[in-house]
Design a protein around this motif. Structure first.
Motif, PDB file in Angstrom:
ATOM      1  N   ASP A 284       0.827  -1.208   0.000  1.00  5.57           N
ATOM      2  CA  ASP A 284       0.000   0.000   0.000  1.00  5.57           C
ATOM      3  C   ASP A 284       0.864   1.262   0.000  1.00  5.57           C
ATOM      4  N   HIS A 285       1.257   1.691  -1.176  1.00 14.09           N
ATOM      5  CA  HIS A 285       2.115   2.863  -1.328  1.00 14.09           C
ATOM      6  C   HIS A 285       1.404   4.127  -0.842  1.00 14.09           C
ATOM      7  N   GLU A 286       0.122   4.243  -1.155  1.00 19.15           N
ATOM      8  CA  GLU A 286      -0.631   5.443  -0.800  1.00 19.15           C
ATOM      9  C   GLU A 286      -0.695   5.629   0.710  1.00 19.15           C
ATOM     10  N   LYS A 287      -1.008   4.552   1.429  1.00 23.70           N
ATOM     11  CA  LYS A 287      -1.084   4.645   2.891  1.00 23.70           C
ATOM     12  C   LYS A 287       0.294   4.961   3.478  1.00 23.70           C
ATOM     13  N   ALA A 288       1.340   4.341   2.937  1.00 17.34           N
ATOM     14  CA  ALA A 288       2.698   4.594   3.431  1.00 17.34           C
ATOM     15  C   ALA A 288       3.079   6.060   3.241  1.00 17.34           C
ATOM     16  N   LEU A 289       2.705   6.632   2.091  1.00 16.16           N
ATOM     17  CA  LEU A 289       3.013   8.042   1.832  1.00 16.16           C
ATOM     18  C   LEU A 289       2.225   8.963   2.759  1.00 16.16           C
ATOM     19  N   GLN A 290       0.981   8.611   3.052  1.00 15.29           N
ATOM     20  CA  GLN A 290       0.183   9.406   3.993  1.00 15.29           C
ATOM     21  C   GLN A 290       0.859   9.452   5.365  1.00 15.29           C
ATOM     22  N   ILE A 291       1.318   8.280   5.810  1.00 14.19           N
ATOM     23  CA  ILE A 291       1.988   8.201   7.111  1.00 14.19           C
ATOM     24  C   ILE A 291       3.293   8.990   7.098  1.00 14.19           C
ATOM     25  N   ALA A 292       4.066   8.816   6.018  1.00 16.07           N
ATOM     26  CA  ALA A 292       5.358   9.506   5.916  1.00 16.07           C
ATOM     27  C   ALA A 292       5.162  11.025   5.923  1.00 16.07           C
ATOM     28  N   ASN A 293       4.184  11.522   5.176  1.00 19.13           N
ATOM     29  CA  ASN A 293       3.917  12.962   5.147  1.00 19.13           C
ATOM     30  C   ASN A 293       3.504  13.475   6.523  1.00 19.13           C
ATOM     31  N   LYS A 294       2.691  12.688   7.222  1.00 21.36           N
ATOM     32  CA  LYS A 294       2.260  13.078   8.570  1.00 21.36           C
ATOM     33  C   LYS A 294       3.458  13.150   9.514  1.00 21.36           C
TER      34      LYS A 294
END
Length: 328
Positions: free
Chosen positions: A205-215
């Motif tokens: 899940d690239h999208e979820k990982a990017l959301q977490i990383a941005n947060k």
């Protein structure tokens, strides 16, 4: 008379030499026949299963590399089935494979552990093994490793390079209360560092990982240890654009962003496959247990440190690494 004795002696010596040569020929012939028989022995059939794909940097690619390694090292014929779904159809696939002569079934990941446990009593003559997992039975084993010591060293590396004193971990599985290495390594170096932990619950899940990383970046995290195999590429690309550091996972991922990757916690999964095949083909076979592999089995380690580290920092980390590995 003297000539007669000499002739008899020569004949005796000749007979002895011929006899020794004949025995030697018989011995060598036997050896050659044994070698031929060994080489003609049918390869052991192995079935490898993974729920993942086998693209580069994926968890499934490690199953493929494991297959290639054991086929190169041993007289085995391994079949790899990727992107499988754990259901009744998979049981039919396994049953057909066993019917066709498969003696060893390897599940590439803990997700196969419970499923295999339910099958073992039906197929008692077949050996089942999972890479990671919890379940064991008389014909079911787990091969795993605990790389907490190496993660401890990775934590030290992160602690030396954080400026905001905030370090993040993006995990694919919730191991917050199981994994002590990374957090302890950080705290041993800088006790005031805040560790921010979050879970994607998927390696893909690239999208979820990017959301977490941005947060995390919004919370001033300046180093992220990303443990998702597939989604690591997206997180590392984000780190590159945001100018923060990352620690890679599974393979040396410095090639994605040399100026941003501090190091990578490397898991050499093909070595796990070698350990499984070696034990299975040995006289003792695979033991019905959860077997922990370690550094002597070559299953984990740290990739080279990036150019952002000074020689003094690298020496400090290496000394700490030797200390903790000598204690285990």
């Amino acid at each position: 008379m003297q000539a007669n004795k000499q002739l008899k002696l020569i004949l005796a010596i000749t007979l002895i030499v011929i006899s020794v040569f004949f025995v030697f020929l018989l011995f060598r012939s036997s050896q050659i026949m044994n070698d031929m028989n060994a080489s003609e022995k049918k390869p052991t059939k192995i079935l490898i299963l993974t729920t993942d794909n086998v693209t580069d940097q994926s968890w499934g690619s490690q199953a493929y590399k494991g297959k290639m390694q054991i086929e190169n090292l041993y007289n085995v014929e391994a079949t790899l089935e990727s992107e499988v779904i754990i259901n009744m159809e998979l049981e039919d696939l396994i049953m057909q494979s066993i019917h066709d002569g498969t003696e060893l079934v390897i599940g590439h990941g803990r997700e196969f552990s419970e499923f295999f446990y339910k099958l073992t009593n039906q197929y008692k003559e077949t050996q089942f093994v999972t890479v990671h997992g919890e379940y064991t039975n008389s014909n079911l084993a787990v091969y795993t490793f605990d790389h907490q010591e190496i993660e401890y060293v990775a934590g030290i590396a992160a602690a030396l390079k954080t400026k905001t004193n905030k370090v993040g971990v993006i995990d694919a599985v919730n191991n917050e209360h199981k994994d002590w290495g990374f957090s302890e390594g950080i705290k041993s170096t800088k006790p005031n560092i805040e560790l921010v932990y979050d879970v994607v619950y998927s390696r893909e899940d690239h999208e979820k990982a990017l959301q977490i990383a941005n947060k995390m970046i919004e919370q001033d995290v300046d180093i992220i240890y990303t443990k998702g195999n597939s989604y690591n590429k997206s997180v590392i690309n984000l780190a590159k654009s945001e100018g923060i550091y990352v620690i890679g996972y599974l393979e040396d991922q410095a090639y994605m962003a040399k100026q941003n990757v501090l190091t990578s916690v490397v898991n050499n999964i093909p070595q796990v496959y070698s350990a499984i095949a070696k034990d299975f083909l040995s006289k003792g076979g695979v033991k019905p247990e959860k077997k922990f592999l370690d550094t002597t089995d070559g299953v984990y380690g740290l990739a080279p440190f990036g150019s952002m580290f000074s020689n003094e920092e690298i020496l400090f980390i290496e000394n700490k690494k030797e200390e903790i590995l000598s204690e285990t």
